[in-house]
Design a protein around this motif. Structure first.
Motif, mmCIF file in Angstrom:
data_model
loop_
_atom_site.group_PDB
_atom_site.id
_atom_site.type_symbol
_atom_site.label_atom_id
_atom_site.label_comp_id
_atom_site.label_asym_id
_atom_site.label_seq_id
_atom_site.Cartn_x
_atom_site.Cartn_y
_atom_site.Cartn_z
ATOM 1 N N ALA A 159 0.851 -1.188 0.000
ATOM 2 C CA ALA A 159 0.000 0.000 0.000
ATOM 3 C C ALA A 159 0.889 1.240 0.000
ATOM 4 O O ALA A 159 2.063 1.169 0.352
ATOM 5 C CB ALA A 159 -0.904 -0.002 1.230
ATOM 6 N N THR A 160 0.304 2.363 -0.364
ATOM 7 C CA THR A 160 1.016 3.643 -0.360
ATOM 8 C C THR A 160 0.128 4.684 0.303
ATOM 9 O O THR A 160 -1.069 4.759 0.027
ATOM 10 C CB THR A 160 1.348 4.085 -1.801
ATOM 11 N N GLU B 4 5.638 4.176 1.519
ATOM 12 C CA GLU B 4 5.277 2.858 0.978
ATOM 13 C C GLU B 4 5.307 1.840 2.102
ATOM 14 O O GLU B 4 6.197 1.849 2.951
ATOM 15 C CB GLU B 4 6.238 2.457 -0.131
ATOM 16 N N ALA C 154 -5.445 1.997 2.925
ATOM 17 C CA ALA C 154 -4.088 1.442 2.912
ATOM 18 C C ALA C 154 -3.741 0.834 4.267
ATOM 19 O O ALA C 154 -3.148 -0.247 4.345
ATOM 20 C CB ALA C 154 -3.076 2.527 2.544
ATOM 21 N N ASP D 248 -5.749 -2.428 4.691
ATOM 22 C CA ASP D 248 -5.142 -3.511 3.908
ATOM 23 C C ASP D 248 -3.910 -4.071 4.609
ATOM 24 O O ASP D 248 -3.670 -5.281 4.603
ATOM 25 C CB ASP D 248 -4.742 -3.008 2.512
ATOM 26 N N THR D 249 -3.139 -3.199 5.231
ATOM 27 C CA THR D 249 -1.933 -3.632 5.943
ATOM 28 C C THR D 249 -2.289 -4.490 7.148
ATOM 29 O O THR D 249 -1.675 -5.539 7.378
ATOM 30 C CB THR D 249 -1.108 -2.404 6.384
#
Length: 174
Positions: free
Chosen positions: A72-73, A167, A90, A93-94
């Motif tokens: 992810a960013t 990032e 993001a 998702d992490t």
């Protein structure tokens, strides 16, 4: 002295005695409350100091080379390390990726452009990575699962937005 005068004197005397006892009791209760409130503060302060110490230890920047693509960013405004609302997907998702593979760690890489003072840019990139780390910690990721990579300068023809990013990569735990 008449009976009425004695009754008035007794009333005043009783009023003084009861008032004194009430003030004394309020003082004792107030002291007990203050003492009780101050009692737990020492362990909380010690816990906060230990957390700050652990965070400082975790501020060590790693020189980690990876070839994996970014999971992810997270993007930032110019000159700011404050997370934007669009960072939430993001981060989510992490958290999901780490839950699916607890043997991994998160590597955060802060980027900056090559214009301006390099030291200030590197510090801003580091602060951005720390902001992402803080959000991951709030989301329940343990501190020992988050690595901060040395800030990197973007080169080439990337957009200004690309220069203001962190990032997030999953790496093997070491």
């Amino acid at each position: 002295m008449s009976d009425d005068d004695r009754d008035d004197s007794r009333k005043v005397g009783l009023w003084v005695v009861f008032s004194s006892v009430a003030v004394l009791l309020l003082g004792v209760l107030g002291f007990a409350v203050v003492r009780t409130m101050k009692g737990p503060a020492a362990p909380v302060a010690q816990t906060a100091a230990a957390a700050a110490s652990a965070t400082e230890a975790a501020d060590v920047l790693v020189d980690y080379t990876t070839t994996t693509a970014a999971l992810a960013t997270v993007y930032f405004e110019s000159g700011s390390a404050a997370l934007l609302p669009d960072a939430d997907p993001a981060l989510a998702d992490t958290v999901k990726a780490l839950a699916a593979d607890p043997g991994k760690r998160v590597l955060l890489s802060g980027y900056h452009d090559s214009t301006g003072d390099p030291a200030m840019n590197a510090e801003l990139a580091k602060q951005r990575a720390k902001a992402v780390r803080a959000a991951l910690l709030v989301a329940g990721i343990p501190l020992n699962q988050v690595l901060l990579r040395k800030p990197e300068s973007t080169t080439g023809t990337g957009t200004e937005r690309e220069a203001r990013r962190v990032e997030i990569r999953l790496v093997d735990a070491q």
